[in-house]
Design a protein around this motif. Structure first.
Motif, mmCIF file in Angstrom:
data_model
loop_
_atom_site.group_PDB
_atom_site.id
_atom_site.type_symbol
_atom_site.label_atom_id
_atom_site.label_comp_id
_atom_site.label_asym_id
_atom_site.label_seq_id
_atom_site.Cartn_x
_atom_site.Cartn_y
_atom_site.Cartn_z
ATOM 1 N N ASP A 261 -14.449 -33.118 9.941
ATOM 2 C CA ASP A 261 -15.326 -32.545 10.671
ATOM 3 C C ASP A 261 -16.063 -31.807 9.494
ATOM 4 O O ASP A 261 -15.898 -31.249 8.652
ATOM 5 C CB ASP A 261 -14.446 -31.211 11.566
ATOM 6 N N ALA A 262 -17.421 -31.748 9.682
ATOM 7 C CA ALA A 262 -18.568 -31.510 8.772
ATOM 8 C C ALA A 262 -19.683 -31.093 9.540
ATOM 9 O O ALA A 262 -20.724 -31.080 8.743
ATOM 10 C CB ALA A 262 -18.531 -32.669 7.844
ATOM 11 N N LYS A 263 -19.529 -30.729 10.839
ATOM 12 C CA LYS A 263 -20.951 -30.478 11.338
ATOM 13 C C LYS A 263 -21.635 -29.223 10.734
ATOM 14 O O LYS A 263 -22.797 -29.171 11.037
ATOM 15 C CB LYS A 263 -20.769 -30.540 12.839
ATOM 16 N N ASP A 264 -20.712 -28.200 10.256
ATOM 17 C CA ASP A 264 -21.443 -27.246 9.810
ATOM 18 C C ASP A 264 -22.156 -27.019 8.374
ATOM 19 O O ASP A 264 -22.893 -26.143 8.136
ATOM 20 C CB ASP A 264 -20.575 -25.854 9.915
ATOM 21 N N LEU A 265 -21.955 -28.440 7.640
ATOM 22 C CA LEU A 265 -22.462 -28.478 6.613
ATOM 23 C C LEU A 265 -23.869 -28.845 6.721
ATOM 24 O O LEU A 265 -24.371 -29.383 7.475
ATOM 25 C CB LEU A 265 -21.721 -29.542 5.759
ATOM 26 N N SER A 266 -24.713 -28.503 5.450
ATOM 27 C CA SER A 266 -26.096 -28.781 5.494
ATOM 28 C C SER A 266 -26.180 -30.044 4.513
ATOM 29 O O SER A 266 -26.018 -29.790 3.555
ATOM 30 C CB SER A 266 -26.873 -27.748 4.862
ATOM 31 N N LEU B 23 -12.487 -33.858 4.463
ATOM 32 C CA LEU B 23 -11.447 -34.753 4.477
ATOM 33 C C LEU B 23 -10.330 -34.593 5.251
ATOM 34 O O LEU B 23 -9.864 -35.339 6.087
ATOM 35 C CB LEU B 23 -11.104 -35.345 3.131
ATOM 36 N N LYS B 24 -9.780 -33.350 5.149
ATOM 37 C CA LYS B 24 -8.504 -32.992 5.870
ATOM 38 C C LYS B 24 -8.908 -32.631 7.301
ATOM 39 O O LYS B 24 -8.277 -33.061 8.098
ATOM 40 C CB LYS B 24 -8.162 -31.539 5.245
ATOM 41 N N GLN B 25 -10.073 -31.890 7.612
ATOM 42 C CA GLN B 25 -10.481 -31.692 9.003
ATOM 43 C C GLN B 25 -11.068 -32.695 9.776
ATOM 44 O O GLN B 25 -11.238 -32.609 10.860
ATOM 45 C CB GLN B 25 -11.281 -30.309 9.111
ATOM 46 N N PHE C 141 -21.815 -37.899 6.547
ATOM 47 C CA PHE C 141 -22.473 -38.620 7.784
ATOM 48 C C PHE C 141 -21.227 -39.358 8.410
ATOM 49 O O PHE C 141 -21.405 -39.733 9.530
ATOM 50 C CB PHE C 141 -23.295 -39.599 6.983
ATOM 51 N N VAL C 142 -19.976 -39.311 7.836
ATOM 52 C CA VAL C 142 -18.851 -40.089 8.408
ATOM 53 C C VAL C 142 -18.523 -39.182 9.721
ATOM 54 O O VAL C 142 -17.994 -39.407 10.934
ATOM 55 C CB VAL C 142 -17.779 -40.434 7.664
ATOM 56 N N TYR C 143 -18.279 -37.895 9.160
ATOM 57 C CA TYR C 143 -17.628 -36.843 10.104
ATOM 58 C C TYR C 143 -18.373 -35.975 11.043
ATOM 59 O O TYR C 143 -17.951 -35.304 11.701
ATOM 60 C CB TYR C 143 -16.558 -36.092 9.425
ATOM 61 N N ARG C 144 -19.673 -35.818 10.771
ATOM 62 C CA ARG C 144 -20.852 -34.985 11.541
ATOM 63 C C ARG C 144 -20.624 -34.877 12.821
ATOM 64 O O ARG C 144 -20.621 -33.730 13.641
ATOM 65 C CB ARG C 144 -22.040 -34.924 10.960
ATOM 66 N N GLU C 145 -19.928 -36.185 13.577
ATOM 67 C CA GLU C 145 -19.988 -36.296 14.750
ATOM 68 C C GLU C 145 -18.883 -35.792 15.715
ATOM 69 O O GLU C 145 -18.710 -35.712 16.592
ATOM 70 C CB GLU C 145 -20.664 -37.462 15.333
ATOM 71 N N LYS C 146 -18.132 -35.619 14.720
ATOM 72 C CA LYS C 146 -16.705 -35.231 15.530
ATOM 73 C C LYS C 146 -16.293 -34.093 15.828
ATOM 74 O O LYS C 146 -16.955 -33.130 15.380
ATOM 75 C CB LYS C 146 -15.526 -35.929 14.335
ATOM 76 N N VAL D 239 -18.819 -35.853 -6.920
ATOM 77 C CA VAL D 239 -18.131 -35.180 -5.905
ATOM 78 C C VAL D 239 -19.215 -34.892 -4.873
ATOM 79 O O VAL D 239 -18.822 -35.116 -3.437
ATOM 80 C CB VAL D 239 -17.856 -33.849 -6.373
ATOM 81 N N ASN D 240 -20.275 -34.543 -5.071
ATOM 82 C CA ASN D 240 -21.631 -34.363 -4.005
ATOM 83 C C ASN D 240 -21.907 -35.462 -3.145
ATOM 84 O O ASN D 240 -22.160 -35.425 -1.991
ATOM 85 C CB ASN D 240 -22.595 -33.793 -4.591
ATOM 86 N N ILE D 241 -21.911 -36.651 -3.947
ATOM 87 C CA ILE D 241 -21.944 -38.113 -3.245
ATOM 88 C C ILE D 241 -20.930 -38.314 -2.328
ATOM 89 O O ILE D 241 -21.226 -38.637 -1.215
ATOM 90 C CB ILE D 241 -22.276 -39.199 -4.322
ATOM 91 N N CYS D 242 -19.628 -38.083 -2.661
ATOM 92 C CA CYS D 242 -18.519 -38.152 -1.737
ATOM 93 C C CYS D 242 -18.605 -37.374 -0.481
ATOM 94 O O CYS D 242 -18.423 -37.754 0.573
ATOM 95 C CB CYS D 242 -17.388 -37.774 -2.406
ATOM 96 N N LEU D 243 -19.188 -36.022 -0.791
ATOM 97 C CA LEU D 243 -19.274 -35.245 0.236
ATOM 98 C C LEU D 243 -20.360 -35.652 1.301
ATOM 99 O O LEU D 243 -20.290 -35.668 2.466
ATOM 100 C CB LEU D 243 -19.624 -33.767 -0.421
#
Lengths: 85, 85
Positions: free
Chosen positions: A30-35, A26-28, A80-85, A71-75
């Motif tokens: 950015d989430a593209k490295d997450l699986s 949420l802070k960065q 999906f919101v931030y993976r492209e940024k 927590v994991n549903i939020c994650l």
């Protein structure tokens, strides 16, 4: 250490463990490295623990795992919101 | 579903849940979006579950959580190797 306290402490720590990851995404923004497969597997596994807790009428298992599912549903949504940024 | 089978399935799924994340980091050689605090919290929490399993002589708890600790230690090492790339 008392065994029940040990179980409670272990349950609390594992149930809050994904919070730092959620805050970081949420802070960065950015989430593209997450699986996403990790997050989905966790949601399925933790939901089964909630079901197990209901069958055994064990509220500590239900509550700690239901919190972790949330927590994991939020994650997953953040992923999906931030993976492209 | 039989309650014990449900517990075993839930334990297996949650213990392998971090494997997709480890494989993704090793494949992409990039881990900067991961939270080291999440990984460390998981290692502490899961290690306490292993200890709890020893006190209760419950091998399924010991083995599934020890496996998850191992995966998370590999993930933590990978994080520090690849976070700068």
């Amino acid at each position: 250490m008392n065994e029940n306290i040990l179980g409670l402490v272990a349950g609390r720590i594992t149930s809050v463990s994904m919070l730092p990851q959620l805050f970081k995404v949420l802070k960065q923004k950015d989430a593209k490295d997450l699986s996403w497969l990790m997050i989905c597997t966790l949601i399925v596994g933790l939901s089964l623990w909630v079901w197990y807790g209901f069958l055994h009428h064990e509220w500590p298992i239900i509550l700690s795992n239901a919190f972790a599912v949330l927590v994991n549903i939020c994650l997953l949504i953040s992923y999906f919101v931030y993976r492209e940024k």
